[in-house]
Design an enzyme around this catalytic site. Structure first.
Site, PDB file in Angstrom:
ATOM      1  N   ASN A   1      -7.679  -4.644  14.806  1.00  0.00           N
ATOM      2  CA  ASN A   1      -8.064  -3.576  13.881  1.00  0.00           C
ATOM      3  C   ASN A   1      -9.549  -3.297  14.092  1.00  0.00           C
ATOM      4  O   ASN A   1     -10.373  -4.196  13.911  1.00  0.00           O
ATOM      5  CB  ASN A   1      -7.828  -3.984  12.430  1.00  0.00           C
ATOM      6  CG  ASN A   1      -6.360  -4.238  12.125  1.00  0.00           C
ATOM      7  OD1 ASN A   1      -5.491  -3.907  12.912  1.00  0.00           O
ATOM      8  ND2 ASN A   1      -6.086  -4.833  10.977  1.00  0.00           N
TER       9      ASN A   1
ATOM     10  N   TRP B   1      -4.693   4.246  11.630  1.00  0.00           N
ATOM     11  CA  TRP B   1      -4.590   3.912  10.211  1.00  0.00           C
ATOM     12  C   TRP B   1      -5.142   5.111   9.459  1.00  0.00           C
ATOM     13  O   TRP B   1      -6.286   5.496   9.679  1.00  0.00           O
ATOM     14  CB  TRP B   1      -5.397   2.663   9.862  1.00  0.00           C
ATOM     15  CG  TRP B   1      -5.189   2.289   8.415  1.00  0.00           C
ATOM     16  CD1 TRP B   1      -5.946   2.679   7.333  1.00  0.00           C
ATOM     17  CD2 TRP B   1      -4.141   1.470   7.884  1.00  0.00           C
ATOM     18  NE1 TRP B   1      -5.436   2.172   6.182  1.00  0.00           N
ATOM     19  CE2 TRP B   1      -4.318   1.419   6.482  1.00  0.00           C
ATOM     20  CE3 TRP B   1      -3.062   0.796   8.436  1.00  0.00           C
ATOM     21  CZ2 TRP B   1      -3.463   0.708   5.648  1.00  0.00           C
ATOM     22  CZ3 TRP B   1      -2.225   0.091   7.611  1.00  0.00           C
ATOM     23  CH2 TRP B   1      -2.433   0.051   6.218  1.00  0.00           C
TER      24      TRP B   1
ATOM     25  N   ARG C   1       4.098   1.127  12.573  1.00  0.00           N
ATOM     26  CA  ARG C   1       3.775  -0.228  12.167  1.00  0.00           C
ATOM     27  C   ARG C   1       3.840  -0.320  10.646  1.00  0.00           C
ATOM     28  O   ARG C   1       3.194   0.454   9.943  1.00  0.00           O
ATOM     29  CB  ARG C   1       2.377  -0.623  12.648  1.00  0.00           C
ATOM     30  CG  ARG C   1       1.942  -2.016  12.188  1.00  0.00           C
ATOM     31  CD  ARG C   1       0.522  -2.331  12.645  1.00  0.00           C
ATOM     32  NE  ARG C   1       0.087  -3.636  12.142  1.00  0.00           N
ATOM     33  CZ  ARG C   1      -0.966  -3.844  11.359  1.00  0.00           C
ATOM     34  NH1 ARG C   1      -1.709  -2.812  10.959  1.00  0.00           N
ATOM     35  NH2 ARG C   1      -1.285  -5.058  10.955  1.00  0.00           N
TER      36      ARG C   1
ATOM     37  N   TYR D   1     -12.806  -0.391  13.496  1.00  0.00           N
ATOM     38  CA  TYR D   1     -13.265   0.829  12.829  1.00  0.00           C
ATOM     39  C   TYR D   1     -14.702   1.212  13.154  1.00  0.00           C
ATOM     40  O   TYR D   1     -15.036   2.383  13.159  1.00  0.00           O
ATOM     41  CB  TYR D   1     -13.134   0.694  11.306  1.00  0.00           C
ATOM     42  CG  TYR D   1     -11.715   0.673  10.821  1.00  0.00           C
ATOM     43  CD1 TYR D   1     -11.053   1.840  10.445  1.00  0.00           C
ATOM     44  CD2 TYR D   1     -11.010  -0.520  10.753  1.00  0.00           C
ATOM     45  CE1 TYR D   1      -9.735   1.818  10.013  1.00  0.00           C
ATOM     46  CE2 TYR D   1      -9.694  -0.555  10.321  1.00  0.00           C
ATOM     47  CZ  TYR D   1      -9.063   0.617   9.955  1.00  0.00           C
ATOM     48  OH  TYR D   1      -7.759   0.587   9.542  1.00  0.00           O
TER      49      TYR D   1
ATOM     50  N   HIS E   1       1.082  -9.228   5.122  1.00  0.00           N
ATOM     51  CA  HIS E   1      -0.083  -8.353   4.995  1.00  0.00           C
ATOM     52  C   HIS E   1      -0.704  -8.563   3.603  1.00  0.00           C
ATOM     53  O   HIS E   1      -0.621  -7.691   2.735  1.00  0.00           O
ATOM     54  CB  HIS E   1       0.322  -6.892   5.196  1.00  0.00           C
ATOM     55  CG  HIS E   1      -0.831  -5.973   5.489  1.00  0.00           C
ATOM     56  ND1 HIS E   1      -0.960  -5.296   6.681  1.00  0.00           N
ATOM     57  CD2 HIS E   1      -1.900  -5.613   4.750  1.00  0.00           C
ATOM     58  CE1 HIS E   1      -2.049  -4.556   6.650  1.00  0.00           C
ATOM     59  NE2 HIS E   1      -2.639  -4.714   5.486  1.00  0.00           N
TER      60      HIS E   1
ATOM     61  N   ASN F   1      -1.654 -10.363   9.220  1.00  0.00           N
ATOM     62  CA  ASN F   1      -2.659  -9.311   9.325  1.00  0.00           C
ATOM     63  C   ASN F   1      -4.028  -9.855   8.939  1.00  0.00           C
ATOM     64  O   ASN F   1      -4.218 -10.374   7.839  1.00  0.00           O
ATOM     65  CB  ASN F   1      -2.311  -8.144   8.406  1.00  0.00           C
ATOM     66  CG  ASN F   1      -3.319  -7.015   8.506  1.00  0.00           C
ATOM     67  OD1 ASN F   1      -3.320  -6.253   9.472  1.00  0.00           O
ATOM     68  ND2 ASN F   1      -4.207  -6.899   7.520  1.00  0.00           N
ATOM     69  N   GLU F   2      -4.969  -9.762   9.854  1.00  0.00           N
ATOM     70  CA  GLU F   2      -6.384 -10.120   9.620  1.00  0.00           C
ATOM     71  C   GLU F   2      -6.585 -11.496   8.972  1.00  0.00           C
ATOM     72  O   GLU F   2      -7.249 -11.608   7.935  1.00  0.00           O
ATOM     73  CB  GLU F   2      -7.056  -9.041   8.779  1.00  0.00           C
ATOM     74  CG  GLU F   2      -7.108  -7.693   9.461  1.00  0.00           C
ATOM     75  CD  GLU F   2      -7.746  -6.615   8.599  1.00  0.00           C
ATOM     76  OE1 GLU F   2      -8.074  -5.549   9.142  1.00  0.00           O
ATOM     77  OE2 GLU F   2      -7.916  -6.831   7.373  1.00  0.00           O
TER      78      GLU F   2
ATOM     79  N   GLN G   1       0.796  -1.219   0.000  1.00  0.00           N
ATOM     80  CA  GLN G   1       0.000   0.000   0.000  1.00  0.00           C
ATOM     81  C   GLN G   1       0.831   1.273   0.000  1.00  0.00           C
ATOM     82  O   GLN G   1       0.344   2.330  -0.380  1.00  0.00           O
ATOM     83  CB  GLN G   1      -0.932  -0.007   1.218  1.00  0.00           C
ATOM     84  CG  GLN G   1      -1.956  -1.122   1.170  1.00  0.00           C
ATOM     85  CD  GLN G   1      -2.850  -1.155   2.388  1.00  0.00           C
ATOM     86  OE1 GLN G   1      -2.605  -1.897   3.321  1.00  0.00           O
ATOM     87  NE2 GLN G   1      -3.886  -0.327   2.388  1.00  0.00           N
TER      88      GLN G   1
ATOM     89  N   PHE H   1      -7.387   7.525   4.606  1.00  0.00           N
ATOM     90  CA  PHE H   1      -7.374   7.413   6.065  1.00  0.00           C
ATOM     91  C   PHE H   1      -6.195   8.155   6.684  1.00  0.00           C
ATOM     92  O   PHE H   1      -6.011   8.121   7.892  1.00  0.00           O
ATOM     93  CB  PHE H   1      -7.283   5.936   6.471  1.00  0.00           C
ATOM     94  CG  PHE H   1      -8.502   5.129   6.158  1.00  0.00           C
ATOM     95  CD1 PHE H   1      -9.435   4.834   7.146  1.00  0.00           C
ATOM     96  CD2 PHE H   1      -8.740   4.652   4.879  1.00  0.00           C
ATOM     97  CE1 PHE H   1     -10.564   4.074   6.868  1.00  0.00           C
ATOM     98  CE2 PHE H   1      -9.861   3.897   4.585  1.00  0.00           C
ATOM     99  CZ  PHE H   1     -10.782   3.616   5.585  1.00  0.00           C
TER     100      PHE H   1
ATOM    101  N   GLU I   1      -4.951  -0.881  14.089  1.00  0.00           N
ATOM    102  CA  GLU I   1      -5.583   0.014  13.111  1.00  0.00           C
ATOM    103  C   GLU I   1      -6.855   0.598  13.694  1.00  0.00           C
ATOM    104  O   GLU I   1      -7.682  -0.124  14.251  1.00  0.00           O
ATOM    105  CB  GLU I   1      -5.932  -0.728  11.813  1.00  0.00           C
ATOM    106  CG  GLU I   1      -4.747  -1.226  11.019  1.00  0.00           C
ATOM    107  CD  GLU I   1      -5.165  -1.905   9.716  1.00  0.00           C
ATOM    108  OE1 GLU I   1      -6.302  -1.636   9.247  1.00  0.00           O
ATOM    109  OE2 GLU I   1      -4.391  -2.702   9.178  1.00  0.00           O
TER     110      GLU I   1
END
Length: 510
Positions: free
Chosen positions: A331, A441, A100, A333, A144, A189-190, A45, A457, A398
């Site tokens: 994470n 994030w 991170r 949101y 990730h 990640n996730e 990213q 973000f 995040e």
């Protein structure tokens, strides 16, 4: 970052009551000693330099170049590969205590296994050293969403048990080359999101699904592959943790954990059906990963509804998976509500979501692009992990507000969002949560894995049409800096307006 859509899945709030008001006025000094504040990004990213210095394609390169992101790619993104020193300088100016980021597997080991790319080692060493020399802790995610396309082509990536060995070797290189300076490692990640979005509904690479559960996939099996992939992710995680503990931890004195996406989730009504559905959703979504690493086995409802489609752990695997973490990364949101949909269990041909048998209702105003500001959901999520999993050490990896890409730097909704959620973290800590860090994030506006360059973000705006990709501090960067440098912050609207005016003047002077 995991973005809500029709297929979104939950984290549930158990049968408990959590305070709905977050701390309004607070400062950095209100948090416990050792608590760390930072911000984050991930390799594909943010780095760019997709074909430079020996890097090979990842599944994300393939996916984006096939036009799956409306022609947008991370080929250049915001070019942190070349601009990391500039970015670290911004981190210092902001007051970040930690950063991170993730390590690109296809950059470090281009073929997925075998020779290590010395130019990648040099880059990550330079980034880590630059951070440490300025007093910023590196928190590193090993994977990730971006394994090498070479492994996908060779044996199907996470569909094959072979990836456990290759991932462990990749982690070994990371620990060996960087572990003398990196104390905080996250293996994955996730892993509770990746199997669903990539192998059930097929909206992320490697874009696998089967009709009628997913759309626009040329191959896949939505009924079985999500479970198989989740199982291999867990085995790979446990293998890497075992390696670290056996070979490195006593010398490097670091910590290793795993990251989960977490909604705050509430029953739509107080009916028994919706309450049970919310618990079932939690067991399916969070428990799929958290239960094995904490307790050594999958939740009973997952075993029951998935049946033979869910792989089983051997006795040796059970021992390796159970307790395979020093901390959990979260994470978070937004909040959602859950309605029972047990009718989906009557179908013999089901995917992961049908097995869950719930309907998700998002607390989102469709007329607005920003996420609703519901800080009590943060405290609810942290309280859930405290109650359900024995209050493990938690790092919020995040948390942030989505806005549309714009050159306007006065992102007041992000400031209000951050103020509310950080205050909620403080409330959770005061209520006994073992939360040890918070990362926004994202540090910069980056290529988002759901949405490309439209959703933003970042604390810093990056003009992707500017050849120099100049970074511009937003109001949120200024607010976070004020907070990190010890000044009290509040949600007072007059104070926010004044902050905006002061920030505009500072921006013009710079």
């Amino acid at each position: 970052m995991f973005m809500l859509r029709v297929y979104s899945l939950p984290i549930i709030l158990l049968n408990l009551v959590v305070a709905v008001f977050c701390a309004d006025k607070y400062s950095r000094e209100d948090f416990p000693p050792g608590f760390v504040f930072g911000s984050g990004t991930s390799a594909y990213q943010v780095e760019g330099a997709a074909s430079e210095d020996g890097r090979s394609p990842s599944i994300w390169d393939t996916f984006s170049h096939e036009g799956k992101m409306d022609g947008e790619t991370g080929d250049v993104s915001v070019d942190e590969y070349h601009k990391y020193k500039e970015d670290v300088k911004l981190m210092v100016e902001t007051g970040l205590e930690a950063y991170r980021f993730s390590i690109s597997w296809p950059r470090l080991i281009p073929n997925g296994r075998g020779p290590v790319n010395p130019k990648a080692v040099r880059y990550y060493n330079s980034l880590i050293n630059e951070l440490i020399s300025h007093g910023i802790q590196p928190h590193v995610t090993i994977y990730h969403y971006d394994h090498p396309q070479a492994l996908e082509d060779e044996y199907g990536g996470w569909l094959s048990r072979k990836i456990v060995k290759d991932f462990t070797a990749f982690a070994d290189v990371c620990f060996r080359e960087f572990g003398d300076r990196v104390l905080y490692w996250t293996t994955l990640n996730e892993p509770n999101v990746f199997p669903l979005f990539s192998y059930d509904v097929g909206m992320l690479p490697p874009n696998r699904c089967s009709f009628p559960f997913g759309l626009n996939c040329s191959q896949g099996n939505s009924t079985s592959e999500p479970y198989l992939v989740a199982h291999h992710l867990l085995l790979a995680h446990a293998s890497a943790v075992r390696l670290y503990r056996k070979k490195y931890q006593s010398k490097q004195l670091g910590f290793v954990g795993i990251n989960l996406y977490a909604f705050a989730t509430y029953p739509l009504t107080n009916s028994t059906e919706d309450v049970l559905a919310t618990q079932r959703a939690n067991d399916y979504f969070v428990g799929l990963i958290a239960n094995p690493v904490v307790f050594g086995s999958y939740p009973d409802i997952v075993k029951k509804n998935a049946g033979s489609r869910l792989p089983t752990f051997t006795n040796q695997e059970y021992k390796q998976v159970k307790g395979s973490f020093d901390f959990l990364g979260i994470n978070h949101y937004m909040s959602i509500h859950v309605k029972d949909n047990s009718a989906s269990l009557k179908s013999e041909y089901r995917d992961f979501l049908a097995d869950m048998a719930v309907e998700m209702i998002a607390d989102i105003d469709s007329s607005k692009y920003e996420f609703p500001i519901q800080p009590s959901g943060m405290q609810a999520s942290l309280e859930y992990f405290k109650q359900a999993y024995g209050n493990p050490p938690i790092y919020i990896h995040e948390n942030g507000q989505r806005t549309r890409r714009t050159s306007s730097l006065e992102d007041t909704s992000r400031v209000k969002y951050m103020h509310g959620y950080i205050g909620s973290v403080l409330d959770a800590i005061r209520n006994g949560s073992n939360t040890r860090g918070y990362f926004t994030w994202s540090f910069l506006d980056v290529f988002e894995l759901l949405g490309g360059y439209e959703p933003c973000f970042g604390l810093y705006y990056v003009d992707i049409n500017d050849p120099q990709l100049k970074r511009h501090a937003k109001l949120s960067a200024h607010w976070y800096s004020q907070f990190l440098k010890g000044r009290p912050v509040s949600s007072d609207s007059d104070g926010l307006i004044k902050l905006g005016k002061d920030f505009s003047l500072l921006s013009r002077r710079s």
